[in-house]
Design a protein around this motif. Structure first.
Motif, PDB file in Angstrom:
ATOM      1  N   UNK A  86       0.852  -1.215   0.000  1.00 28.62           N
ATOM      2  CA  UNK A  86       0.000   0.000   0.000  1.00 28.62           C
ATOM      3  C   UNK A  86       0.874   1.245   0.000  1.00 28.62           C
ATOM      4  N   UNK A  87       0.987   1.914  -1.123  1.00 33.56           N
ATOM      5  CA  UNK A  87       1.788   3.137  -1.111  1.00 33.56           C
ATOM      6  C   UNK A  87       0.985   4.274  -0.505  1.00 33.56           C
ATOM      7  N   UNK A  88      -0.334   4.234  -0.644  1.00 30.44           N
ATOM      8  CA  UNK A  88      -1.196   5.159   0.089  1.00 30.44           C
ATOM      9  C   UNK A  88      -0.977   6.620  -0.217  1.00 30.44           C
ATOM     10  N   UNK A  89      -0.201   6.932  -1.241  1.00 36.75           N
ATOM     11  CA  UNK A  89       0.059   8.340  -1.526  1.00 36.75           C
ATOM     12  C   UNK A  89      -1.056   8.863  -2.417  1.00 36.75           C
ATOM     13  N   UNK A 105       5.034  16.310   5.091  1.00 29.57           N
ATOM     14  CA  UNK A 105       6.037  17.145   5.741  1.00 29.57           C
ATOM     15  C   UNK A 105       6.986  16.330   6.608  1.00 29.57           C
ATOM     16  N   UNK A 152       6.024   4.376   0.119  1.00 29.65           N
ATOM     17  CA  UNK A 152       7.055   5.405   0.112  1.00 29.65           C
ATOM     18  C   UNK A 152       6.449   6.713   0.590  1.00 29.65           C
ATOM     19  N   UNK A 153       7.262   7.616   1.060  1.00 32.80           N
ATOM     20  CA  UNK A 153       6.818   8.990   1.319  1.00 32.80           C
ATOM     21  C   UNK A 153       7.805   9.987   0.728  1.00 32.80           C
ATOM     22  N   UNK A 180      11.869   6.431   5.995  1.00 32.51           N
ATOM     23  CA  UNK A 180      11.773   5.070   6.513  1.00 32.51           C
ATOM     24  C   UNK A 180      10.631   4.247   5.957  1.00 32.51           C
ATOM     25  N   UNK A 181       9.763   4.851   5.167  1.00 33.84           N
ATOM     26  CA  UNK A 181       8.574   4.125   4.706  1.00 33.84           C
ATOM     27  C   UNK A 181       8.898   2.934   3.814  1.00 33.84           C
ATOM     28  N   UNK A 189      11.466   0.999   3.745  1.00 32.87           N
ATOM     29  CA  UNK A 189      12.352  -0.016   4.329  1.00 32.87           C
ATOM     30  C   UNK A 189      11.899  -1.429   3.941  1.00 32.87           C
TER      31      UNK A 189
END
Lengths: 320, 355, 202
Positions: A1-4, A104, A265-266, A273-274, A276
């Motif tokens: 889930x990248x969730x972005x 942020x 990812x973020x 750290x997302x 990892x």
């Protein structure tokens, strides 16, 4: 889930600021308002660069309270893998692009009695938004901005004109430099220090502050690492039962995404750290480029940050 | 549908009642026949029509009465609502989030009219029509967080994000399950969870914190939590425990179905854009065992969950002494039949389902 | 009892260490009673430190046992307070004029260290800049969750709130903001029955 969450935008203005830096302004394609954001936030901009889908993070530098547009400033990196070159050469006014919601990782500590900002070069961009936010809320802040010369000091004259008492600019070509030890010594309790610029500058300011007894909770810095190019390599994704190739100018994360595997990812810059990822097996050498993993974790061979780190060797098997 | 608001109380004479509509949409928290501590987080982006998950901030028949109860709690103890000085911006974020969400999700009940920073807010159920300047505290009767949460069901913990942690730096806490805002304000995520049994050993809190810190703008999350409460008492605060604790001893086999309530918290998490904070609304739903067991699947499942719950959890949740009585009551409705997976009533699956 | 090994406790409870010299521009030391011994140990380990230090010391029942040898190290500023309440105005004034880089060293009872830590946090010092070493009494400073009154020097569990008179049990849950542990009514569900008080840590 990248969730972005993604927002469809149109490029409404492209403003070259100097030989290296260009500002890109966006409006939403659906005509709605952008979300507000907090100073220091970035968005991830998607670029279809030939075969490769690039996603590069850029700090928002427009007014966080202005929901009619977002703006980023991009420094051309002729040595890089091509994200900034794509922005400079291939993006035109009227183009449709996708960006993420703001995230942020370089937020102001709102408890601070004073915000002391140290910028180097293109590192000025997150401070542009933070200064607008603090000006609106009567925040106590001070900016020290180092640049090669006046011509390359993006937004320098604008900042000086608007905030003659809060902005101090230093030009390397004129042998000017920040008197850091004296600056840090005079700061009242409750001051927070923010640094954005090249790696050398970040390390210098952090080390100097540490030697002066500043606690790490009061020191904030942001350095987006651009993914490095490198030799192509092969990776086995165990969960997905696939073998993928990582190209010379492609990051491991981009290669995973290109294979259709969803990865979180973020920041895409080795900081949050997302992304990892656990290493199941390997025979070769890791090229760790992130600031997330500890040295012990890097040495253990159990983890990798695929947004910026690479691998050289025979086999790499990831839990993805 | 337009909601009929109940005229009811959550104290003294306890006239609180759930209508059939409220019973059928109750957020039953157990998706299987046993309970284990877990993060069980999911995206908060709608849910089945009419369910408590559908809207960003659910409004139901208890709204007006709950807000009356909150006003009473605050009049008695203003320390239930506090905000450390740096949290005002997050308060404005929260006010904006709730006003925009409610006016979009319930246009018949709430209106928001915005002309730049001149805002007008109309709350029809509570008879409020206020004009104010956004980001100017002097134009509201309370601080922004207090103003909007006096008009929104559920407790609100407003968290600051810094130093790789979340900090409980503001809140409106009048319906809490036994924790004190006045005591916990200013604590980080691990500190305020410290009293949870085995919290120190469980990696679960580390994972939960990592998840919450990466909740992004436009992508809220939610989970359910639960406990048991004797009488439909909203204000089960430690502050007043010396007054209400005795009620736990007043249950008998005759009145347990009426007095014992399952208390479910719908916890949601939203990133706050201007402050980069996180708001954690904790919405409380109460249902008596009599009403709950009118849904056969729920009655059977609750019996098995309560019966098999580890002792330390029953102690932490405060019903260890009453557990035998609760189990005796629930055992009568548990015929041993299977329960379908998931939390929904599934009345059509019951053997004696009426068409 | 001057050094005490606290049992393993929940996460909100403070953890104490042994004071050591930290890099910093200024050094503020606050101690009460046997805590003076911890400052002496620190001074002995690094005699140069005291010349840059501002020491606020509240001897309580220890007379000049610690104050005399402390004075012998000639701290940059040395103040002997008759009580914490008497010293707090000086403490606040010191914090008001302080700069980033200040290191804070606390020693003595939990109540004293907690209250100074809370003052320092309000002045903008981050917890990382504060070290605490426990010495002396293990009595606790307790907040009554019901009436909000603070009862100092609690040594038994349960105890009687010094403000509202309720019988309270002693929790390990600790608020750094209040510099106090939480006390909760022990007999709310059984009004007639107050368990017999036991010494803490027995």
């Amino acid at each position: 889930m990248s969730g972005v969450e993604k927002i469809a935008v149109r490029v409404t203005n492209i403003v070259p600021l100097n030989a290296l830096v260009t500002r890109f302004e966006f409006k939403r394609s659906d005509g709605l308002h952008f979300p507000t954001f907090s100073g220091g936030a970035h968005v991830v901009v998607e670029m279809q660069d030939g075969e490769i889908l690039r996603r590069n993070p850029y700090s928002l530098m427009s007014d966080p309270a202005d929901q009619s547009q977002y703006a980023i400033s991009v420094r051309r990196d002729d040595e890089g893998r091509g994200g900034s070159l794509f922005m400079h050469r291939s993006v035109s006014v009227g183009d449709e692009m996708l960006i993420s919601n703001p995230v942020n990782l370089f937020a102001l500590d709102l408890r601070a009695r004073k915000h002391l900002m140290i910028a180097g070069g293109i590192g000025i961009t997150p401070f542009m938004a933070q200064i607008k936010q603090l000006s609106r809320t009567n925040g106590n802040w001070e900016l020290h901005y180092a640049s090669r010369n006046a011509a390359l000091a993006s937004y320098g004259s604008e900042l000086m004109a608007q905030h003659p008492n809060g902005v101090h600019i230093y030009y390397d070509d004129d042998k000017q430099s920040i008197a850091l030890e004296a600056l840090l010594k005079g700061q009242p309790l409750g001051t927070h220090l923010y640094i954005c610029g090249p790696k050398g500058m970040i390390n210098w300011v952090r080390d100097t502050a540490k030697k002066a007894g500043w606690p790490h909770e009061a020191i904030h810095y942001e350095e987006f690492l651009a993914p490095q190019s490198g030799k192509p390599f092969e990776v086995k994704l165990a969960q997905s039962s696939m073998v993928i190739q990582v190209g010379e100018n492609q990051s491991l994360l981009e290669a995973i995404e290109a294979a259709g595997v969803d990865a979180p990812y973020l920041c895409r810059g080795g900081a949050c750290g997302q992304c990892e990822t656990a290493v199941i097996g390997y025979d070769g050498k890791f090229l760790h480029n992130d600031h997330w993993l500890t040295n012990e974790e890097k040495a253990s061979g159990h983890k990798i940050m695929p947004c910026v780190s690479r691998f050289e060797g025979k086999t790499l098997v990831l839990d993805r | 549908m337009s909601i009929q608001f109940n005229d009811e109380t959550f104290r003294d004479d306890y006239t609180f009642r759930n209508s059939d509509w409220a019973i059928n949409r109750f957020p039953f928290p157990f998706h299987e026949d046993h309970y284990m501590y877990s993060v069980n987080m999911e995206q908060h982006r709608g849910g089945p029509e009419g369910s408590v998950f559908e809207k960003r901030f659910d409004v139901d028949e208890h709204y007006v009465a709950e807000m009356r109860d909150r006003a009473q709690v605050l009049a008695d103890d203003p320390l239930r609502c506090q905000s450390l000085p740096h949290m005002t911006l997050a308060g404005w974020d929260l006010l904006e989030l709730i006003m925009v969400s409610k006016s979009e999700d319930y246009p018949d009940l709430f209106e928001l009219h915005r002309d730049d920073d001149k805002w007008r807010w109309v709350n029809k159920p509570l008879g409020i029509d206020d004009s104010f300047t956004f980001m100017d505290e002097t134009t509201l009767p309370y601080g922004p967080m207090e103003y909007i949460t006096r008009q929104t069901q559920g407790d609100f913990a407003v968290l600051d994000q810094r130093d790789d942690n979340l900090w409980m730096d503001a809140g409106m806490i009048t319906t809490q399950a036994d924790w004190s805002l006045d005591f916990d304000i200013g604590m980080n995520f691990f500190e305020w969870h410290a009293p949870v049994p085995k919290a120190n050993e469980m990696g679960i809190f580390v994972r939960a914190l990592k998840f919450l810190m990466s909740v992004q703008q436009g992508a809220p999350a939610r989970r359910l939590n639960w406990t048991m409460t004797v009488n439909p008492l909203l204000d089960t605060s430690p502050e007043n425990y010396h007054k209400w604790g005795i009620q736990k001893t007043q249950m008998t086999p005759e009145n347990v179905g009426e007095k014992q309530h399952l208390r479910v918290e719908l916890q949601t998490f939203f990133r706050l854009p201007r402050s980069n904070g996180l708001v954690f609304p904790i919405r409380c739903y109460l249902i008596s065992l009599d009403d709950l067991t009118s849904i056969p699947k729920w009655g059977r499942r609750l019996h098995r969950v309560i019966r098999d719950l580890p002792e330390e959890l029953a102690t932490y949740k405060g019903f260890i002494d009453n557990r035998p009585m609760i189990i005796d009551y629930l055992a009568k409705v548990d015929n041993g039949a299977e329960t379908s997976p998931g939390i929904w009533p599934d009345l059509h699956l019951e053997p004696d389902a009426k068409a | 009892m001057s050094k005490f090994q606290f049992p393993k406790a929940i996460f909100s409870r403070p953890v104490y260490t042994v004071l050591e010299r930290r890099v910093g521009s200024h050094h503020l030391m606050v101690a009460d009673a046997e805590g003076g011994g911890a400052l002496l140990d620190l001074a002995k380990s690094d005699s140069g430190l005291m010349a840059d230090a501002h020491v606020i010391y509240i001897p309580k029942h220890t007379g000049d046992t610690y104050s005399k040898p402390l004075a012998a190290f000639a701290p940059g500023q040395f103040y002997i307070g008759s009580s914490y309440e008497a010293s707090v105005a000086r403490l606040r004034r010191t914090l008001l004029g302080a700069h980033m880089g200040l290191q804070v060293y606390l020693a003595g009872t939990e109540g004293l260290m907690g209250q100074v830590q809370s003052e320092a946090a309000q002045a903008g010092i981050s917890p990382e800049s504060i070290q605490s070493e426990h010495r002396g009494s293990v009595a606790r400073r307790m907040q009554c969750v019901h009436c909000k009154g603070i009862t100092e020097d609690v040594t038994v569990d349960p105890f009687v709130c010094g403000h509202c008179g309720l019988n309270l049990y002693v929790r390990d849950h600790y608020s750094r903001r209040l510099a106090a542990f939480q006390g909760v009514c022990v007999n709310a569900e059984d009004p007639g029955n107050v368990p017999k008080a036991k010494e803490l840590y027995t």
